[in-house]
Design a protein around this motif. Structure first.
Motif, PDB file in Angstrom:
ATOM      1  N   GLU A  45       0.837  -1.192   0.000  1.00 39.95           N
ATOM      2  CA  GLU A  45       0.000   0.000   0.000  1.00 39.95           C
ATOM      3  C   GLU A  45       0.878   1.251   0.000  1.00 39.95           C
ATOM      4  O   GLU A  45       2.077   1.187   0.296  1.00 39.95           O
ATOM      5  N   TYR A  46       0.255   2.382  -0.312  1.00 38.10           N
ATOM      6  CA  TYR A  46       0.999   3.640  -0.299  1.00 38.10           C
ATOM      7  C   TYR A  46       1.266   4.077   1.142  1.00 38.10           C
ATOM      8  O   TYR A  46       0.325   4.165   1.953  1.00 38.10           O
ATOM      9  N   PRO A  47       2.522   4.397   1.475  1.00 34.75           N
ATOM     10  CA  PRO A  47       2.770   5.020   2.777  1.00 34.75           C
ATOM     11  C   PRO A  47       2.257   6.455   2.737  1.00 34.75           C
ATOM     12  O   PRO A  47       2.255   7.091   1.676  1.00 34.75           O
ATOM     13  N   LEU A  48       1.836   6.967   3.875  1.00 35.11           N
ATOM     14  CA  LEU A  48       1.345   8.352   3.910  1.00 35.11           C
ATOM     15  C   LEU A  48       2.313   9.281   4.627  1.00 35.11           C
ATOM     16  O   LEU A  48       2.075  10.484   4.710  1.00 35.11           O
ATOM     17  N   VAL A  49       3.395   8.721   5.151  1.00 37.69           N
ATOM     18  CA  VAL A  49       4.461   9.540   5.737  1.00 37.69           C
ATOM     19  C   VAL A  49       5.457   9.851   4.617  1.00 37.69           C
ATOM     20  O   VAL A  49       5.988   8.932   3.982  1.00 37.69           O
ATOM     21  N   PRO A  50       5.699  11.131   4.322  1.00 34.57           N
ATOM     22  CA  PRO A  50       6.505  11.498   3.148  1.00 34.57           C
ATOM     23  C   PRO A  50       7.892  10.886   3.104  1.00 34.57           C
ATOM     24  O   PRO A  50       8.438  10.658   2.015  1.00 34.57           O
ATOM     25  N   SER A  51       8.497  10.595   4.242  1.00 35.21           N
ATOM     26  CA  SER A  51       9.872  10.093   4.249  1.00 35.21           C
ATOM     27  C   SER A  51       9.980   8.627   3.834  1.00 35.21           C
ATOM     28  O   SER A  51      11.084   8.137   3.605  1.00 35.21           O
ATOM     29  N   VAL A  52       8.869   7.919   3.732  1.00 31.15           N
ATOM     30  CA  VAL A  52       8.881   6.511   3.353  1.00 31.15           C
ATOM     31  C   VAL A  52       8.460   6.379   1.892  1.00 31.15           C
ATOM     32  O   VAL A  52       7.426   6.922   1.479  1.00 31.15           O
ATOM     33  N   GLU A  53       9.263   5.661   1.115  1.00 33.17           N
ATOM     34  CA  GLU A  53       8.983   5.549  -0.318  1.00 33.17           C
ATOM     35  C   GLU A  53       7.897   4.507  -0.601  1.00 33.17           C
ATOM     36  O   GLU A  53       7.779   3.492   0.092  1.00 33.17           O
ATOM     37  N   ALA A  54       7.133   4.775  -1.666  1.00 30.14           N
ATOM     38  CA  ALA A  54       6.063   3.873  -2.072  1.00 30.14           C
ATOM     39  C   ALA A  54       6.637   2.621  -2.719  1.00 30.14           C
ATOM     40  O   ALA A  54       7.804   2.610  -3.146  1.00 30.14           O
ATOM     41  N   PRO A  55       5.852   1.540  -2.786  1.00 30.05           N
ATOM     42  CA  PRO A  55       6.329   0.332  -3.482  1.00 30.05           C
ATOM     43  C   PRO A  55       6.741   0.644  -4.916  1.00 30.05           C
ATOM     44  O   PRO A  55       6.131   1.490  -5.591  1.00 30.05           O
ATOM     45  N   GLU A  56       7.766  -0.046  -5.382  1.00 28.61           N
ATOM     46  CA  GLU A  56       8.290   0.188  -6.729  1.00 28.61           C
ATOM     47  C   GLU A  56       7.232  -0.127  -7.792  1.00 28.61           C
ATOM     48  O   GLU A  56       6.488  -1.104  -7.681  1.00 28.61           O
ATOM     49  N   GLY A  57       7.182   0.722  -8.805  1.00 29.34           N
ATOM     50  CA  GLY A  57       6.285   0.478  -9.934  1.00 29.34           C
ATOM     51  C   GLY A  57       4.957   1.189  -9.873  1.00 29.34           C
ATOM     52  O   GLY A  57       4.208   1.182 -10.863  1.00 29.34           O
ATOM     53  N   LEU A  58       4.644   1.815  -8.736  1.00 29.42           N
ATOM     54  CA  LEU A  58       3.370   2.519  -8.620  1.00 29.42           C
ATOM     55  C   LEU A  58       3.507   3.973  -9.043  1.00 29.42           C
ATOM     56  O   LEU A  58       4.541   4.596  -8.806  1.00 29.42           O
ATOM     57  N   PRO A  59       2.471   4.548  -9.664  1.00 34.20           N
ATOM     58  CA  PRO A  59       2.494   5.993  -9.899  1.00 34.20           C
ATOM     59  C   PRO A  59       2.478   6.719  -8.558  1.00 34.20           C
ATOM     60  O   PRO A  59       1.983   6.186  -7.557  1.00 34.20           O
ATOM     61  N   SER A  60       3.032   7.908  -8.519  1.00 34.50           N
ATOM     62  CA  SER A  60       3.067   8.639  -7.253  1.00 34.50           C
ATOM     63  C   SER A  60       1.663   9.105  -6.872  1.00 34.50           C
ATOM     64  O   SER A  60       0.792   9.286  -7.741  1.00 34.50           O
ATOM     65  N   LEU A  61       1.470   9.309  -5.587  1.00 38.04           N
ATOM     66  CA  LEU A  61       0.168   9.819  -5.134  1.00 38.04           C
ATOM     67  C   LEU A  61      -0.134  11.174  -5.753  1.00 38.04           C
ATOM     68  O   LEU A  61      -1.289  11.497  -6.026  1.00 38.04           O
ATOM     69  N   GLU A  62       0.907  11.956  -5.979  1.00 37.51           N
ATOM     70  CA  GLU A  62       0.702  13.289  -6.569  1.00 37.51           C
ATOM     71  C   GLU A  62       0.143  13.188  -7.991  1.00 37.51           C
ATOM     72  O   GLU A  62      -0.500  14.121  -8.486  1.00 37.51           O
ATOM     73  N   ASP A  63       0.409  12.056  -8.662  1.00 36.71           N
ATOM     74  CA  ASP A  63      -0.041  11.907 -10.050  1.00 36.71           C
ATOM     75  C   ASP A  63      -1.450  11.312 -10.152  1.00 36.71           C
ATOM     76  O   ASP A  63      -1.979  11.152 -11.255  1.00 36.71           O
ATOM     77  N   ILE A  64      -2.031  10.929  -9.020  1.00 32.20           N
ATOM     78  CA  ILE A  64      -3.384  10.383  -9.034  1.00 32.20           C
ATOM     79  C   ILE A  64      -4.334  11.471  -8.539  1.00 32.20           C
ATOM     80  O   ILE A  64      -4.287  11.857  -7.377  1.00 32.20           O
ATOM     81  N   ASP A  65      -5.167  11.959  -9.420  1.00 33.05           N
ATOM     82  CA  ASP A  65      -6.084  13.047  -9.086  1.00 33.05           C
ATOM     83  C   ASP A  65      -7.471  12.453  -8.876  1.00 33.05           C
ATOM     84  O   ASP A  65      -8.208  12.189  -9.818  1.00 33.05           O
ATOM     85  N   GLY A  66      -7.815  12.215  -7.628  1.00 31.13           N
ATOM     86  CA  GLY A  66      -9.072  11.567  -7.312  1.00 31.13           C
ATOM     87  C   GLY A  66     -10.275  12.479  -7.478  1.00 31.13           C
ATOM     88  O   GLY A  66     -10.145  13.677  -7.737  1.00 31.13           O
ATOM     89  N   PRO A  67     -11.472  11.904  -7.316  1.00 33.07           N
ATOM     90  CA  PRO A  67     -12.704  12.666  -7.568  1.00 33.07           C
ATOM     91  C   PRO A  67     -13.097  13.600  -6.441  1.00 33.07           C
ATOM     92  O   PRO A  67     -13.941  14.472  -6.633  1.00 33.07           O
ATOM     93  N   ILE A  68     -12.523  13.434  -5.239  1.00 32.68           N
ATOM     94  CA  ILE A  68     -12.898  14.296  -4.110  1.00 32.68           C
ATOM     95  C   ILE A  68     -11.639  14.804  -3.434  1.00 32.68           C
ATOM     96  O   ILE A  68     -10.576  14.204  -3.529  1.00 32.68           O
ATOM     97  N   SER A  69     -11.771  15.944  -2.746  1.00 39.18           N
ATOM     98  CA  SER A  69     -10.615  16.544  -2.086  1.00 39.18           C
ATOM     99  C   SER A  69     -10.601  16.306  -0.579  1.00 39.18           C
ATOM    100  O   SER A  69      -9.561  16.482   0.056  1.00 39.18           O
ATOM    101  N   ASP A  70     -11.741  15.922   0.002  1.00 37.70           N
ATOM    102  CA  ASP A  70     -11.826  15.722   1.454  1.00 37.70           C
ATOM    103  C   ASP A  70     -12.387  14.324   1.718  1.00 37.70           C
ATOM    104  O   ASP A  70     -13.562  14.053   1.436  1.00 37.70           O
ATOM    105  N   LEU A  71     -11.543  13.434   2.260  1.00 36.27           N
ATOM    106  CA  LEU A  71     -11.986  12.064   2.525  1.00 36.27           C
ATOM    107  C   LEU A  71     -13.069  12.009   3.608  1.00 36.27           C
ATOM    108  O   LEU A  71     -13.758  11.000   3.735  1.00 36.27           O
ATOM    109  N   GLY A  72     -13.220  13.092   4.360  1.00 37.24           N
ATOM    110  CA  GLY A  72     -14.309  13.151   5.326  1.00 37.24           C
ATOM    111  C   GLY A  72     -15.667  13.097   4.659  1.00 37.24           C
ATOM    112  O   GLY A  72     -16.681  12.747   5.273  1.00 37.24           O
ATOM    113  N   ASP A  73     -15.711  13.428   3.352  1.00 34.87           N
ATOM    114  CA  ASP A  73     -16.971  13.364   2.606  1.00 34.87           C
ATOM    115  C   ASP A  73     -17.461  11.935   2.422  1.00 34.87           C
ATOM    116  O   ASP A  73     -18.598  11.726   1.974  1.00 34.87           O
ATOM    117  N   LEU A  74     -16.620  10.950   2.734  1.00 31.70           N
ATOM    118  CA  LEU A  74     -17.011   9.551   2.574  1.00 31.70           C
ATOM    119  C   LEU A  74     -17.829   9.039   3.755  1.00 31.70           C
ATOM    120  O   LEU A  74     -18.209   7.866   3.788  1.00 31.70           O
TER     121      LEU A  74
END
Length: 344
Positions: free
Chosen positions: A299-328
């Protein structure tokens, strides 16, 4: 006529859906005094035991703090917690998705977390009021069978899946919390009418339903399905066991802003003032905790100092449909829509 409270409106249908689990788990009714002092930390875990149990053992080994983990589906745990209220024996809820945590926050059941915990993770992947913290990122993707389709032939929008072209060729797990959160994000981004129309369109297009994301991926990999809606890490877990070259399933990330491009989070919130509750949650967002999720669950780490698994697009490159997860947090209408579409 008096409108029922939001928590009550959530509670009724969730209790109906989770009745078997409630019967099995049963609130103690006297648990409100538990969880302090030397009592074991009681954690309600809304994720698979095989994924999380080793991390909890690691936490106990390093801290000496005993944890009593109780496993069930996230939706089932949410219903149990809303039923137990202040008498819950739970000290921490580790949820599979942000929506359940938002519902508990709306019901005023979560203790505020310290800024040291909430500030540790990337903005946009945690609560805005400090009531819960995101632990890992989990991207929704379209899995496809690479023997049947090239990546270019796979739609980059879930909206295309109601087309006749895909009749009987697509699958998803409507009872899974991540799918239900996706439906909620769809409603927030496109409106309730559009979400209901999409669900009915998928039902009319002979969508195949499964119990879990893993079942969907297996169907795609074996050629039973051409496409499946799942979370990204299931493929990487399988690849770690057998090698990516031995799998035919591949992933396509939906286009920016598409309702299917949601990055939801696993998250945690404290339900009591047990001295170890914050310590456990802090461990989840520590470098040790984050590396566990990267290396063991992909899974994607959410602490910036830890790198994501190899081969995944960065979180910055994934533009989701909502900006506030509290809306879920408004899960109730999503469950009813899925049911009304004949998919539950």
């Amino acid at each position: 006529m008096t409108r029922p409270s939001r928590s009550a409106r959530i509670l009724v249908p969730l209790l109906l859906l989770a009745a078997p689990v409630l019967a099995a788990c049963g609130g103690s009714g006297d648990g409100g005094e538990e969880g302090n002092g030397d009592e074991a930390l009681v954690v309600y875990v809304g994720r698979d035991e095989e994924l999380v149990a080793p991390l909890i053992e690691q936490f106990t080994d390093e801290t000496g703090i005993e944890v009593e983990a109780r496993y069930a589906g996230t939706t089932d745990h949410l219903a149990t917690l809303l039923e137990e209220g202040d008498n819950t024996p739970a000290d921490v809820f580790l949820s599979q998705d942000a929506g359940a945590l938002g519902a508990l926050s709306d019901a005023d059941m979560l203790q505020p977390l310290s800024a040291e915990i909430t500030d540790a993770v990337r903005p946009g992947f945690t609560s805005t009021d400090g009531s819960w913290v995101g632990v890992t990122g989990r991207a929704r993707v379209i899995a496809y069978n690479s023997d049947a389709l090239t990546e270019d032939e796979v739609p980059d929008s879930v909206l295309a899946l109601t087309d006749d072209t895909w009749e009987g060729r697509v699958g998803f797990p409507p009872g899974n919390a991540s799918f239900q959160a996706f439906v909620t994000a769809f409603r927030v981004a496109e409106g309730d009418d559009a979400a209901q129309s999409w669900l009915e369109g998928m039902a009319g297009n002979d969508v195949q339903t499964f119990e879990s994301n893993g079942d969907v991926l297996e169907a795609v990999d074996s050629g039973v399905l051409d496409l499946g809606l799942i979370n990204h890490y299931y493929l990487y877990r399988n690849a770690a066991e057998v090698g990516m070259d031995n799998l035919t399933a591949r992933l396509k990330f939906p286009a920016a802003g598409d309702p299917g491009a949601l990055v939801n989070v696993t998250g945690a919130g404290a339900l009591s003032e047990h001295p170890a509750a914050e310590e456990f949650i802090a461990y989840l967002v520590s470098e040790d905790g984050q590396r566990y999720f990267v290396e063991e669950t992909f899974e994607y780490p959410l602490v910036p100092s830890v790198e994501a698994p190899e081969g995944l697009p960065s979180l910055e490159d994934i533009d989701g449909p909502i900006s506030d997860l509290g809306d879920l947090a408004d899960l109730e209408a999503s469950l009813l829509m899925i049911d009304e579409a004949g998919l539950s």
